[in-house]
Enzyme design. Structure first.
Site, mmCIF file in Angstrom:
data_model
loop_
_atom_site.group_PDB
_atom_site.id
_atom_site.type_symbol
_atom_site.label_atom_id
_atom_site.label_comp_id
_atom_site.label_asym_id
_atom_site.label_seq_id
_atom_site.Cartn_x
_atom_site.Cartn_y
_atom_site.Cartn_z
ATOM 1 N N ASN A 32 -9.811 0.125 1.663
ATOM 2 C CA ASN A 32 -8.691 0.233 1.548
ATOM 3 C C ASN A 32 -7.667 -0.343 -0.295
ATOM 4 O O ASN A 32 -8.920 -1.439 -0.701
ATOM 5 C CB ASN A 32 -7.834 -0.566 2.029
ATOM 6 C CG ASN A 32 -6.154 -0.378 2.074
ATOM 7 O OD1 ASN A 32 -5.870 0.228 0.884
ATOM 8 N ND2 ASN A 32 -5.202 -0.793 3.277
ATOM 9 N N HIS A 63 -2.762 6.988 3.058
ATOM 10 C CA HIS A 63 -2.971 6.465 2.704
ATOM 11 C C HIS A 63 -4.323 5.604 3.806
ATOM 12 O O HIS A 63 -4.447 6.575 4.404
ATOM 13 C CB HIS A 63 -2.100 4.856 2.538
ATOM 14 C CG HIS A 63 -2.991 3.236 2.464
ATOM 15 N ND1 HIS A 63 -3.836 3.129 1.249
ATOM 16 C CD2 HIS A 63 -3.029 2.504 3.210
ATOM 17 C CE1 HIS A 63 -3.633 1.994 1.549
ATOM 18 N NE2 HIS A 63 -3.036 1.448 2.738
ATOM 19 N N CYS A 91 0.859 -1.435 -0.021
ATOM 20 C CA CYS A 91 -0.165 0.213 0.167
ATOM 21 C C CYS A 91 1.127 1.228 -0.378
ATOM 22 O O CYS A 91 0.423 2.075 -0.544
ATOM 23 C CB CYS A 91 -0.702 -0.181 0.614
ATOM 24 S SG CYS A 91 -2.002 -1.559 1.049
HETATM 25 N N1 COA Z 1 -17.201 -6.806 12.288
HETATM 26 C C1 COA Z 1 -17.541 -7.010 13.759
HETATM 27 N N2 COA Z 1 -16.411 -6.935 14.837
HETATM 28 C C2 COA Z 1 -15.717 -7.231 13.653
HETATM 29 C C3 COA Z 1 -14.931 -6.896 12.923
HETATM 30 C C4 COA Z 1 -15.845 -6.394 11.737
HETATM 31 N N3 COA Z 1 -16.079 -6.777 10.710
HETATM 32 N N4 COA Z 1 -13.435 -6.910 12.142
HETATM 33 C C5 COA Z 1 -13.320 -7.534 13.805
HETATM 34 N N5 COA Z 1 -14.206 -8.049 14.984
HETATM 35 C C6 COA Z 1 -13.931 -8.161 16.002
HETATM 36 C C7 COA Z 1 -12.530 -8.467 16.289
HETATM 37 O O1 COA Z 1 -12.948 -10.234 16.151
HETATM 38 C C8 COA Z 1 -12.408 -8.870 18.069
HETATM 39 O O2 COA Z 1 -13.810 -9.957 18.510
HETATM 40 P P1 COA Z 1 -13.541 -10.343 20.305
HETATM 41 O O3 COA Z 1 -13.025 -9.071 21.092
HETATM 42 O O4 COA Z 1 -14.713 -11.437 20.098
HETATM 43 O O5 COA Z 1 -12.253 -11.471 19.658
HETATM 44 C C9 COA Z 1 -13.421 -7.575 18.402
HETATM 45 O O6 COA Z 1 -13.762 -6.895 16.972
HETATM 46 C C10 COA Z 1 -12.407 -6.595 17.926
HETATM 47 O O7 COA Z 1 -11.003 -6.716 16.815
HETATM 48 P P2 COA Z 1 -9.221 -5.672 17.565
HETATM 49 O O8 COA Z 1 -9.207 -6.496 16.182
HETATM 50 O O9 COA Z 1 -8.882 -5.393 18.203
HETATM 51 O O10 COA Z 1 -10.751 -4.271 16.523
HETATM 52 P P3 COA Z 1 -10.412 -3.154 16.518
HETATM 53 O O11 COA Z 1 -10.828 -1.971 17.428
HETATM 54 O O12 COA Z 1 -8.489 -3.238 16.036
HETATM 55 O O13 COA Z 1 -10.647 -2.999 14.736
HETATM 56 C C11 COA Z 1 -9.659 -3.674 12.822
HETATM 57 C C12 COA Z 1 -9.932 -4.392 13.853
HETATM 58 C C13 COA Z 1 -8.838 -4.696 11.729
HETATM 59 C C14 COA Z 1 -10.744 -2.454 11.589
HETATM 60 C C15 COA Z 1 -7.972 -2.478 12.862
HETATM 61 O O14 COA Z 1 -7.129 -3.061 13.515
HETATM 62 C C16 COA Z 1 -7.818 -1.766 11.515
HETATM 63 O O15 COA Z 1 -7.801 -1.620 10.795
HETATM 64 N N6 COA Z 1 -6.663 -2.483 10.937
HETATM 65 C C17 COA Z 1 -5.045 -2.372 10.133
HETATM 66 C C18 COA Z 1 -5.668 -3.062 9.344
HETATM 67 C C19 COA Z 1 -5.648 -1.968 8.235
HETATM 68 O O16 COA Z 1 -5.529 -0.754 8.007
HETATM 69 N N7 COA Z 1 -4.280 -2.852 7.370
HETATM 70 C C20 COA Z 1 -4.427 -2.326 6.181
HETATM 71 C C21 COA Z 1 -2.424 -1.517 5.867
HETATM 72 S S1 COA Z 1 -2.473 -2.174 4.686
#
Ligand code: COA
Length: 318
Positions: free
Chosen positions: A273, A243, A120
């Site tokens: 994304n 990004h 990315c």
């Molecule tokens: N809907 C509902 N719940 C979801 C979910 C969704 N789409 N995706 C994940 N969860 C859940 C998880 O399973 C977790 O459940 P648990 O507590 O029972 O285990 C809970 O939400 C919290 O998960 P967590 O990963 O801690 O949430 P978060 O606040 O960090 O949000 C992301 C998750 C993926 C949105 C976030 O971490 C993120 O955006 N990270 C960066 C990803 C990224 O940008 N990647 C590309 C880089 S180029």
């Protein structure tokens, strides 16, 4: 005409952006579309990511061609004027050859062409490479970012399915005595491969929280380095083009940089994304609505799998 190893520019001939273009597939996937088949909902996705809808469809080459045709037209150039094509992508149409070969033929170019993969952060990497090729004597370089992440996204995995999508954007860089690429920083921490990767034939796998944390740190550090090399501060930046991964990542980075969200181009609410497509899509959206003015300093800031990061400060000079 040289750059030292820190990326601080000492040039005779520089470059500037003279055209831009964007392309998105027609098929819209809303947050509600996931609700029926995954344990998720619009409120969660909106609150945790800022994404409301995204687009699926096309191929990496077809989206690249559409964005590039617009960029070449907006630059007032013809295909024969392009001296090099750099296609940033992490989702090539084929393993061999490079997708840039297909794009080169479909655009009717006669110049060299190659793919660049820095995930990315790839578009900013490609922009910097293009700029350096112009410093080496080329006149016009076409830089495209295009990805079709939906092809490598596990539609059963709610943590990634809601994030990734398809899209492309492009710019044309032209040689200029008055250099507009003011400073840049490119980096990678290869020890972080395990937090975001996709095996051949597999799907994207991600440790979301870790990626989030690292992304904010990388964006802020890299932006400061590029700004310092440009001799500028965050106050000098008219528009950040980050990004488009997650609105909370952008907000956190902006807070640390001291740049208000009003001075930031956001398209992720409608695009998700799109990897290499994301920064040029956000640039095109700002340029299309007249949000950029001659003399504006623009900060491009990307991060991605690898873990890569890339920043560039470019004076808008159209
Ligand atoms: N809907 C509902 N719940 C979801 C979910 C969704 N789409 N995706 C994940 N969860 C859940 C998880 O399973 C977790 O459940 P648990 O507590 O029972 O285990 C809970 O939400 C919290 O998960 P967590 O990963 O801690 O949430 P978060 O606040 O960090 O949000 C992301 C998750 C993926 C949105 C976030 O971490 C993120 O955006 N990270 C960066 C990803 C990224 O940008 N990647 C590309 C880089 S180029």
């Amino acid at each position: 005409m040289a750059t030292n190893e820190t990326g601080k520019l000492k040039l005779m001939q520089g470059s500037r952006i003279i055209g831009w273009g964007a392309a998105l597939p027609d098929k819209v996937i809303t947050n509600q579309d996931f609700e029926g088949r995954l344990e998720t909902n619009d409120a969660w996705i909106t609150e945790r990511t800022g994404i409301k809808e995204r687009r699926y469809g096309g191929t990496t080459s077809s989206l690249a061609v559409e964005a590039a045709q617009k960029a070449i037209a907006s630059a007032g150039l013809a295909p024969e004027d392009i001296g090099m094509l750099i296609l940033s992508t992490t989702t090539p149409d084929k393993t061999v050859p490079a997708t840039s070969s297909t794009v080169q033929a479909e655009l009717g170019l006669s110049c060299g062409a190659f793919d660049l993969n820095a995930a990315c952060a790839g578009f900013v990497y490609a922009l910097v490479v293009g700029h350096n090729m112009i410093q080496s004597g080329l006149k016009n370089v076409l830089v495209i970012g295009s990805d079709t992440l939906s092809r490598i996204t596990d539609q059963e995995d709610r943590a990634t399915a809601v994030l990734f999508a398809d899209g492309a954007g492009a710019v044309v860089l032209q040689a200029s005595e008055d250099n507009a690429v003011l400073g840049w920083d490119l980096g990678v921490d290869g020890s972080l491969v395990p937090i975001l990767y996709c095996e051949h034939g597999g799907y994207m796998r991600m440790e979301g929280r870790e990626v989030f944390k690292r992304a904010v740190l990388a964006m802020v550090d890299s932006a400061h380095l590029a700004l310092g090399r440009a001799g500028l501060t965050p106050d000098d930046i008219a528009l950040v083009v980050p990004h488009q991964a997650n609105i909370r990542i952008i907000e956190a980075a902006n807070r640390r940089l001291g740049i208000p969200m009003e001075r930031t181009s956001i398209v992720l609410d409608t695009t998700g994304n799109t990897s290499s497509g994301s920064i040029p899509l956000a640039l095109a959206a700002a340029a299309d609505k007249g949000a950029l003015h001659p003399g504006d300093n623009v900060l491009f800031c990307g991060f991605g799998a690898g873990m890569t990061w890339a920043s560039a400060v470019v004076r808008w000079d159209i």
